[in-house]
Scaffold this active site. Structure first.
Site, PDB file in Angstrom:
ATOM      1  N   ASP A   1      42.101  97.146 -27.657  1.00 31.84           N
ATOM      2  CA  ASP A   1      42.599  97.269 -29.034  1.00 31.84           C
ATOM      3  C   ASP A   1      41.459  97.605 -29.995  1.00 31.84           C
ATOM      4  O   ASP A   1      41.633  98.370 -30.950  1.00 31.84           O
ATOM      5  CB  ASP A   1      43.281  95.967 -29.486  1.00 31.84           C
ATOM      6  CG  ASP A   1      44.753  95.953 -29.092  1.00 31.84           C
ATOM      7  OD1 ASP A   1      45.128  96.750 -28.208  1.00 31.84           O
ATOM      8  OD2 ASP A   1      45.522  95.154 -29.651  1.00 31.84           O
TER       9      ASP A   1
ATOM     10  N   LYS B   1      31.328  87.677 -18.732  1.00 32.72           N
ATOM     11  CA  LYS B   1      30.663  86.600 -19.474  1.00 32.72           C
ATOM     12  C   LYS B   1      29.945  85.744 -18.424  1.00 32.72           C
ATOM     13  O   LYS B   1      30.171  84.531 -18.291  1.00 32.72           O
ATOM     14  CB  LYS B   1      31.740  85.812 -20.256  1.00 32.72           C
ATOM     15  CG  LYS B   1      31.215  84.835 -21.266  1.00 32.72           C
ATOM     16  CD  LYS B   1      30.595  85.488 -22.490  1.00 32.72           C
ATOM     17  CE  LYS B   1      29.996  84.429 -23.408  1.00 32.72           C
ATOM     18  NZ  LYS B   1      29.111  84.970 -24.427  1.00 32.72           N
TER      19      LYS B   1
ATOM     20  N   TYR C   1      45.578  85.071 -17.635  1.00 33.05           N
ATOM     21  CA  TYR C   1      46.984  85.207 -18.025  1.00 33.05           C
ATOM     22  C   TYR C   1      47.938  84.738 -16.913  1.00 33.05           C
ATOM     23  O   TYR C   1      49.110  84.498 -17.152  1.00 33.05           O
ATOM     24  CB  TYR C   1      47.319  86.655 -18.401  1.00 33.05           C
ATOM     25  CG  TYR C   1      46.637  87.150 -19.665  1.00 33.05           C
ATOM     26  CD1 TYR C   1      45.983  86.273 -20.528  1.00 33.05           C
ATOM     27  CD2 TYR C   1      46.653  88.492 -20.015  1.00 33.05           C
ATOM     28  CE1 TYR C   1      45.359  86.724 -21.685  1.00 33.05           C
ATOM     29  CE2 TYR C   1      46.033  88.946 -21.171  1.00 33.05           C
ATOM     30  CZ  TYR C   1      45.386  88.053 -21.997  1.00 33.05           C
ATOM     31  OH  TYR C   1      44.765  88.505 -23.141  1.00 33.05           O
TER      32      TYR C   1
ATOM     33  N   ASP D   1      42.190  93.344 -22.651  1.00 34.40           N
ATOM     34  CA  ASP D   1      43.253  93.298 -23.656  1.00 34.40           C
ATOM     35  C   ASP D   1      42.632  93.421 -25.054  1.00 34.40           C
ATOM     36  O   ASP D   1      43.071  94.217 -25.895  1.00 34.40           O
ATOM     37  CB  ASP D   1      43.964  91.935 -23.504  1.00 34.40           C
ATOM     38  CG  ASP D   1      45.257  91.866 -24.269  1.00 34.40           C
ATOM     39  OD1 ASP D   1      45.638  92.872 -24.878  1.00 34.40           O
ATOM     40  OD2 ASP D   1      45.883  90.787 -24.269  1.00 34.40           O
TER      41      ASP D   1
ATOM     42  N   ASP E   1      30.601  89.755 -25.534  1.00 32.49           N
ATOM     43  CA  ASP E   1      30.279  89.705 -26.965  1.00 32.49           C
ATOM     44  C   ASP E   1      29.389  90.888 -27.352  1.00 32.49           C
ATOM     45  O   ASP E   1      29.581  91.517 -28.400  1.00 32.49           O
ATOM     46  CB  ASP E   1      29.643  88.357 -27.349  1.00 32.49           C
ATOM     47  CG  ASP E   1      28.710  87.799 -26.301  1.00 32.49           C
ATOM     48  OD1 ASP E   1      28.704  88.327 -25.161  1.00 32.49           O
ATOM     49  OD2 ASP E   1      27.957  86.862 -26.599  1.00 32.49           O
TER      50      ASP E   1
END
Ligand code: NAD
Length: 371
Positions: free
Chosen positions: A256, A196, A146, A252, A228
């Site tokens: 959620d 990852k 980001y 992020d 994943d």
């Protein structure tokens, strides 16, 4: 006016939409703690977001910055709303929050997701699968894709090309990893680090650093999962997680996902900690669709105030009392409109009254008496 020495200075930034309604209830509950334990807080209110833009043309006015700089902790409602959506990006309400996060160097975000037995029917998952879920997502907040450079949309060979860059420096991983291990020590002593590493160099560095930091927390179990696999396990076996440590973007998304396990966005608190004053806020936004109608669920903000007592004020027993009060009130079947109770929903202020009353009761009991 002379100020009593030793008070915690709390910067209250209600913001926009339902922000003022839900922060008022959190302050009410904090005042109920004072009624039992004596004066503890000095509240100072400041403008942020759209409300600040309207009043001062800045989303984070100098006066608010000064209040926050001198505060023990910041309690925020929410910012934003459709009336400010047409503003230039640099003077939109969200800028107020982003500027505050940068100023306070808030590099780690804690988002607890706990499934309460009384609300289990609201979860996106079947009760048997989700029962007992109690985890915290620890998300790195100041680095990663980001914020990395180069970034932008560039023209090359007659077509546009979008570029973002993920960068993590060792110290950025170290400091957030320490926070996760320290948190795990207060919980069930397990850290799941998510990355990852099979594809990304930043993730390989992440894994390496977390493993090294983990060696100095021999009493905490450490496991590594690919993002994943983690996303899948969060819906298949959410109870296996305690503290989930991850980078900015994965955090992020996963936070959620974890939020959907608990039933309503109106329940979820968060804490952002860093090098200076910490910030406590609900996970939800300003909910313009229900703003000003006394319908919002204040639980997320009240639970954020409990986190504030735990992490910024070292008032663990009062934090536990507020959390227990929330659970008891919900167990009695009290619901705001977002929780679809069978009974008639209560208003925002009624929910706040009931939690404040229950907090007072609990604090009077010997179990919660201040040490
Ligand atoms: P939102 O979280 O505000 O609302 C999503 C839905 O959840 C709405 O239907 C809303 O009514 C409901 N909801 C949210 N909180 C609730 C509560 N406490 N009680 C009952 N119902 C609740 O998200 P959105 O609609 O995507 O965004 C609205 C505005 O909030 C936008 O301007 C957005 O930029 C802003 N926003 C701010 C923050 C923040 O301040 N940290 C976070 C997210 C969104």
């Amino acid at each position: 006016m002379n100020e009593m020495p030793g008070l915690y200075r709390i910067a209250v930034l209600p913001g926009d939409g339902i922000g003022p309604e839900v922060t008022a209830e959190a302050v009410k509950v904090l005042k109920s703690v004072e009624e039992i334990n004596g004066p503890l807080f000095r509240f100072q209110t400041g403008l942020i977001g759209g409300a600040a833009l309207d009043a001062t043309a800045a989303p984070l006015p100098a006066e608010t910055i000064s209040i926050c700089d001198n505060a023990t902790a910041i309690l925020l409602g929410a910012v934003g709303g459709p009336q400010w959506d047409s503003k230039r990006p640099e003077i939109r309400p969200e800028q107020g929050l982003l500027q505050l996060r940068r100023r306070m160097a808030l590099y780690v975000n804690f988002r607890p997701a706990k499934v309460l037995e009384s609300l289990i029917a609201l979860s996106a998952l079947k009760p048997d699968r989700v029962r007992g879920t109690d985890l915290v997502i620890v998300r790195e907040l100041m680095g990663g894709i980001y914020f990395g450079n180069p970034r932008g949309i560039f023209a090359k060979n007659g077509e546009r090309m979008g570029v973002n860059t993920e960068v993590y420096r060792e110290h950025e991983v170290e400091r957030v990893a320490h926070r996760a291990f320290q948190l795990a020590r207060l919980r069930r002593r397990k850290v799941t680090s998510v990355d990852k590493a099979n594809v990304l160099e930043t993730s390989r560095l992440w894994r390496d650093v977390v493993t090294r930091i983990g060696r100095s927390y021999g009493d905490v179990e450490l496991e590594h999962l690919y993002v994943d696999t983690c996303a899948m396990q969060l819906v298949e076996r959410p109870t296996r997680f305690d503290v989930v440590l991850t980078n900015n973007m994965f955090g992020d998304i996963l936070s959620d996902e974890a939020a959907s396990l608990t039933g309503s966005i109106g329940l979820l608190p968060s804490a952002s900690l860093g090098e200076r004053t910490a910030l406590y806020e609900p996970v939800h936004g300003s909910a313009p669709d229900i703003a000003g109608r006394n319908r919002a669920n204040p639980v997320a903000t009240i639970a954020s105030a409990a986190l504030m007592l735990r992490y910024s004020c070292r008032m663990e027993s009062s934090a536990v009392a507020i959390e227990a009060a929330i659970e008891r009130v919900l167990k009695r079947g009290v619901r705001t409109s977002d929780m679809h109770g069978k009974k008639r929903p209560v208003t925002t202020s009624r929910m706040g009254d009931l939690i404040a009353e229950q907090t007072r009761k609990l604090l009077k009991s010997s179990q919660f008496r201040r040490k």
